[in-house]
Enzyme design. Structure first.
Site, PDB file in Angstrom:
ATOM      1  N   GLU A 114       0.848  -1.189   0.000  1.00 14.86           N
ATOM      2  CA  GLU A 114       0.000   0.000   0.000  1.00 14.86           C
ATOM      3  C   GLU A 114       0.886   1.243   0.000  1.00 14.86           C
ATOM      4  O   GLU A 114       1.755   1.392   0.867  1.00 14.86           O
ATOM      5  CB  GLU A 114      -0.891   0.044   1.238  1.00 14.86           C
ATOM      6  CG  GLU A 114      -2.061  -0.906   1.218  1.00 14.86           C
ATOM      7  CD  GLU A 114      -2.978  -0.684   2.416  1.00 14.86           C
ATOM      8  OE1 GLU A 114      -3.041   0.454   2.929  1.00 14.86           O
ATOM      9  OE2 GLU A 114      -3.608  -1.660   2.843  1.00 14.86           O
ATOM     10  N   TYR A 137     -11.145  -5.299   2.536  1.00  9.34           N
ATOM     11  CA  TYR A 137     -10.289  -4.881   3.639  1.00  9.34           C
ATOM     12  C   TYR A 137     -11.149  -4.790   4.901  1.00  9.34           C
ATOM     13  O   TYR A 137     -11.974  -3.902   5.033  1.00  9.34           O
ATOM     14  CB  TYR A 137      -9.668  -3.526   3.290  1.00  9.34           C
ATOM     15  CG  TYR A 137      -8.575  -3.017   4.209  1.00  9.34           C
ATOM     16  CD1 TYR A 137      -8.626  -3.165   5.585  1.00  9.34           C
ATOM     17  CD2 TYR A 137      -7.480  -2.352   3.680  1.00  9.34           C
ATOM     18  CE1 TYR A 137      -7.628  -2.687   6.413  1.00  9.34           C
ATOM     19  CE2 TYR A 137      -6.465  -1.857   4.485  1.00  9.34           C
ATOM     20  CZ  TYR A 137      -6.554  -2.026   5.858  1.00  9.34           C
ATOM     21  OH  TYR A 137      -5.561  -1.532   6.671  1.00  9.34           O
ATOM     22  N   ASP A 171      -6.487   8.061   9.874  1.00  7.42           N
ATOM     23  CA  ASP A 171      -5.118   7.773  10.298  1.00  7.42           C
ATOM     24  C   ASP A 171      -4.828   8.284  11.702  1.00  7.42           C
ATOM     25  O   ASP A 171      -5.237   9.386  12.080  1.00  7.42           O
ATOM     26  CB  ASP A 171      -4.115   8.397   9.317  1.00  7.42           C
ATOM     27  CG  ASP A 171      -4.188   7.757   7.952  1.00  7.42           C
ATOM     28  OD1 ASP A 171      -4.374   6.530   7.900  1.00  7.42           O
ATOM     29  OD2 ASP A 171      -4.063   8.478   6.951  1.00  7.42           O
TER      30      ASP A 171
END
Length: 273
Positions: free
Chosen positions: A54, A179, A65
């Site tokens: 990634e 994912y 994040d």
């Protein structure tokens, strides 16, 4: 884009499934601490046994994040790293001999600013196999799914433990892999995971025939091995980005640069399932 490039990620999962093991999928913030070093780190990750990579596009407001990747984005943004730079880095890595499938991890705003026509032309030109856009909800992803399918780029959805009744809808338009987010909240290293994570992954498995990868918070070889038993791939992000951060002083000096790169390689090698 050639058929080989289009199917690079799919072929990797097919090969690993035949071998009976899960993919190790590291995450890097492109341009942290600089582009030349990113290319060197990509080579080290491949040598350490990474299967898919990634490439994180640095972004000023990364909602998904945690602090480690936020700091990495800040360092990269100071060097004016942007979406096109990240795609160019993938092609440079390929030209240097990398065989890894590359996934571009970006928020939607940079894509929108570039424009979808230019964006998908660049994805093809720079040999990107997959795409993750964490702030693009499935309800608004129809055009992106169509464009991705036409370009031969896998659009990979994020599915969280709270997705519940939306799981089937989220995965219905997926390609490449699904994912699964192992923990609630933003990215970051964790010692524990969502209590129902195994049942959650099993519920996703019942909704798709695609490979399933799990990420968010996975940071040790033991954790990778734990999830590799029930998934087709394991993503490790913050722990690797933190390792890069730790060795920046070594990477900055010519006489210690190779030692810094070796430490990154050794850290990733011990993660491999």
């Amino acid at each position: 884009m050639t058929t080989e490039t289009t199917n690079r990620m799919d072929l990797t999962f097919k090969k690993l499934r035949a071998e009976g093991r899960a993919a190790l999928i590291p995450f890097l913030t492109v341009g942290d601490p600089d582009l030349e070093t990113t290319l060197d780190i990509i080579a080290e990750l491949e040598a350490a046994g990474a299967d898919i990579l990634e490439l994180g596009v640095p972004y000023s407001d990364p909602l998904a994040d945690g602090p480690v990747i936020q700091r990495a984005s800040s360092r990269a943004l100071r060097s004016n790293i942007h979406l096109r730079t990240c795609m160019e880095t993938a092609l440079k890595a390929r030209e240097a001999g990398s065989e890894l499938p590359f996934i571009l991890f970006t928020y939607y705003n940079p894509v929108m600013q570039m424009g979808l026509d230019a964006f998908f032309a660049e994805l093809n030109a720079h040999e990107i196999s997959g795409l993750i856009i964490p702030d693009l909800p499935v309800e608004e992803s129809g055009e992106m799914r169509e464009r991705s399918r036409a370009a031969g780029v896998n659009l990979i959805p994020l599915v969280a433990p709270t997705s519940s009744e939306r799981i089937a809808r989220i995965v219905s338009g997926a390609s490449g892999f699904v994912y699964c987010v192992s923990s609630l909240g933003v990215t970051g290293e964790r010692s524990t995971f969502h209590s129902g994570v195994d049942e959650f992954i099993e519920s996703v498995r019942r909704s798709t025939d695609l490979p399933i990868a799990v990420g968010f918070g996975i940071s040790t070889g033991e954790q990778v091995s734990r999830f590799a038993k029930i998934c087709d791939g394991v993503v490790v992000g913050s722990a690797i980005v933190r390792k890069v951060e730790d060795v920046i002083p070594l990477l900055a000096q010519p006489e210690t640069r190779s030692e810094g790169l070796l430490q990154i390689r050794e850290f990733v090698a011990q993660l491999r399932p």
